[in-house]
Design a protein around this motif. Structure first.
Motif, PDB file in Angstrom:
ATOM      1  N   VAL A  14      -4.964  15.482  -1.397  1.00 27.63           N
ATOM      2  CA  VAL A  14      -4.183  14.264  -1.153  1.00 27.63           C
ATOM      3  C   VAL A  14      -5.122  13.059  -1.040  1.00 27.63           C
ATOM      4  N   ILE A  15      -6.186  13.199  -0.273  1.00 27.86           N
ATOM      5  CA  ILE A  15      -7.162  12.103  -0.126  1.00 27.86           C
ATOM      6  C   ILE A  15      -7.761  11.735  -1.484  1.00 27.86           C
ATOM      7  N   ALA A  16      -8.107  12.744  -2.285  1.00 26.74           N
ATOM      8  CA  ALA A  16      -8.680  12.480  -3.613  1.00 26.74           C
ATOM      9  C   ALA A  16      -7.684  11.735  -4.497  1.00 26.74           C
ATOM     10  N   ALA A  17      -6.411  12.113  -4.431  1.00 29.02           N
ATOM     11  CA  ALA A  17      -5.391  11.457  -5.249  1.00 29.02           C
ATOM     12  C   ALA A  17      -5.205   9.995  -4.863  1.00 29.02           C
ATOM     13  N   LEU A  18      -5.477   9.672  -3.605  1.00 28.00           N
ATOM     14  CA  LEU A  18      -5.319   8.289  -3.134  1.00 28.00           C
ATOM     15  C   LEU A  18      -6.498   7.389  -3.491  1.00 28.00           C
ATOM     16  N   GLY A  19      -7.551   7.968  -4.029  1.00 23.17           N
ATOM     17  CA  GLY A  19      -8.694   7.167  -4.482  1.00 23.17           C
ATOM     18  C   GLY A  19      -9.321   6.361  -3.365  1.00 23.17           C
ATOM     19  N   VAL A  64       0.847  -1.191   0.000  1.00 23.67           N
ATOM     20  CA  VAL A  64       0.000   0.000   0.000  1.00 23.67           C
ATOM     21  C   VAL A  64       0.883   1.242   0.000  1.00 23.67           C
ATOM     22  N   THR A  65       1.992   1.191   0.719  1.00 24.95           N
ATOM     23  CA  THR A  65       2.930   2.314   0.747  1.00 24.95           C
ATOM     24  C   THR A  65       3.430   2.626  -0.660  1.00 24.95           C
ATOM     25  N   ASP A  66       3.823   1.612  -1.404  1.00 21.98           N
ATOM     26  CA  ASP A  66       4.297   1.807  -2.776  1.00 21.98           C
ATOM     27  C   ASP A  66       3.206   2.404  -3.657  1.00 21.98           C
ATOM     28  N   GLU A  67       2.001   1.908  -3.498  1.00 22.29           N
ATOM     29  CA  GLU A  67       0.884   2.399  -4.303  1.00 22.29           C
ATOM     30  C   GLU A  67       0.592   3.868  -3.987  1.00 22.29           C
ATOM     31  N   MET A  68       0.591   4.207  -2.703  1.00 20.26           N
ATOM     32  CA  MET A  68       0.364   5.606  -2.328  1.00 20.26           C
ATOM     33  C   MET A  68       1.471   6.500  -2.881  1.00 20.26           C
ATOM     34  N   HIS A 123      -5.921  -1.855  18.093  1.00 17.85           N
ATOM     35  CA  HIS A 123      -6.904  -0.761  18.174  1.00 17.85           C
ATOM     36  C   HIS A 123      -7.928  -0.888  17.059  1.00 17.85           C
ATOM     37  N   MET A 124      -8.976  -0.082  17.155  1.00 19.42           N
ATOM     38  CA  MET A 124      -9.998  -0.027  16.122  1.00 19.42           C
ATOM     39  C   MET A 124      -9.335   0.322  14.785  1.00 19.42           C
ATOM     40  N   GLY A 125      -9.698  -0.378  13.750  1.00 21.51           N
ATOM     41  CA  GLY A 125      -9.161  -0.125  12.425  1.00 21.51           C
ATOM     42  C   GLY A 125      -7.934  -0.945  12.090  1.00 21.51           C
ATOM     43  N   ASP A 126      -7.349  -1.606  13.072  1.00 20.15           N
ATOM     44  CA  ASP A 126      -6.204  -2.470  12.816  1.00 20.15           C
ATOM     45  C   ASP A 126      -6.719  -3.783  12.262  1.00 20.15           C
ATOM     46  N   ASP A 127      -6.446  -4.014  10.977  1.00 17.34           N
ATOM     47  CA  ASP A 127      -6.948  -5.229  10.339  1.00 17.34           C
ATOM     48  C   ASP A 127      -5.923  -6.362  10.339  1.00 17.34           C
ATOM     49  N   GLY A 128      -4.782  -6.122  10.977  1.00 12.76           N
ATOM     50  CA  GLY A 128      -3.748  -7.144  11.037  1.00 12.76           C
ATOM     51  C   GLY A 128      -2.828  -7.175   9.829  1.00 12.76           C
ATOM     52  N   GLN A 180     -11.085   2.383   2.520  1.00 10.37           N
ATOM     53  CA  GLN A 180     -11.340   1.029   2.028  1.00 10.37           C
ATOM     54  C   GLN A 180     -10.248   0.069   2.485  1.00 10.37           C
ATOM     55  N   ARG A 181      -8.992   0.446   2.223  1.00 14.76           N
ATOM     56  CA  ARG A 181      -7.878  -0.443   2.564  1.00 14.76           C
ATOM     57  C   ARG A 181      -7.004   0.097   3.695  1.00 14.76           C
ATOM     58  N   VAL A 182      -7.095   1.378   3.956  1.00 14.76           N
ATOM     59  CA  VAL A 182      -6.338   2.016   5.029  1.00 14.76           C
ATOM     60  C   VAL A 182      -7.331   2.688   5.959  1.00 14.76           C
ATOM     61  N   HIS A 183      -7.175   2.471   7.247  1.00 15.35           N
ATOM     62  CA  HIS A 183      -8.114   3.011   8.221  1.00 15.35           C
ATOM     63  C   HIS A 183      -7.909   4.502   8.471  1.00 15.35           C
ATOM     64  N   ALA A 184      -6.647   4.939   8.583  1.00 10.95           N
ATOM     65  CA  ALA A 184      -6.391   6.334   8.954  1.00 10.95           C
ATOM     66  C   ALA A 184      -5.119   6.853   8.293  1.00 10.95           C
TER      67      ALA A 184
END
Length: 90
Positions: A66-71, A5-9, A34-39, A76-80
């Motif tokens: 920035v949020i718009a550029a990340l689609g 995900v880091t590479d994609e961002m 914590h909440m949002g940690d999907d492992g 969806q795939r990143v919590h925060a």
């Protein structure tokens, strides 16, 4: 898209803003259990980005861009995502 995900961002933000500085910091370990940690180990990030494209934008507009550029990554795939967006020499 393959890779992390880091590479994609990184690719999306580089393509959208041609930043002079870009750091994507994976904060997921700090949020383990914590909440949002999907492992996945890719749930929480800090993005530090500097680009001339932000010159005419206020802080909120920069974050929205920035949020718009990340689609669909954020929500969806990143919590925060924490965003520090500025212009060079700001």
């Amino acid at each position: 898209m393959s890779g992390t995900v880091t590479d994609e961002m990184h690719d999306l933000l580089t393509g959208a803003f041609a930043p002079t500085r870009l750091a994507i910091i994976n904060d997921s370990a700090k949020h383990h259990g914590h909440m949002g940690d999907d492992g996945s180990g890719e749930s929480h990030f800090t993005i530090e980005i500097e680009a001339a494209a932000f010159a005419s934008m206020n802080r909120l507009a920069r974050q929205r861009a920035v949020i718009a550029a990340l689609g669909d990554i954020v929500g969806q795939r990143v919590h925060a995502v924490a965003i520090k967006a500025g212009v060079p020499a700001e």
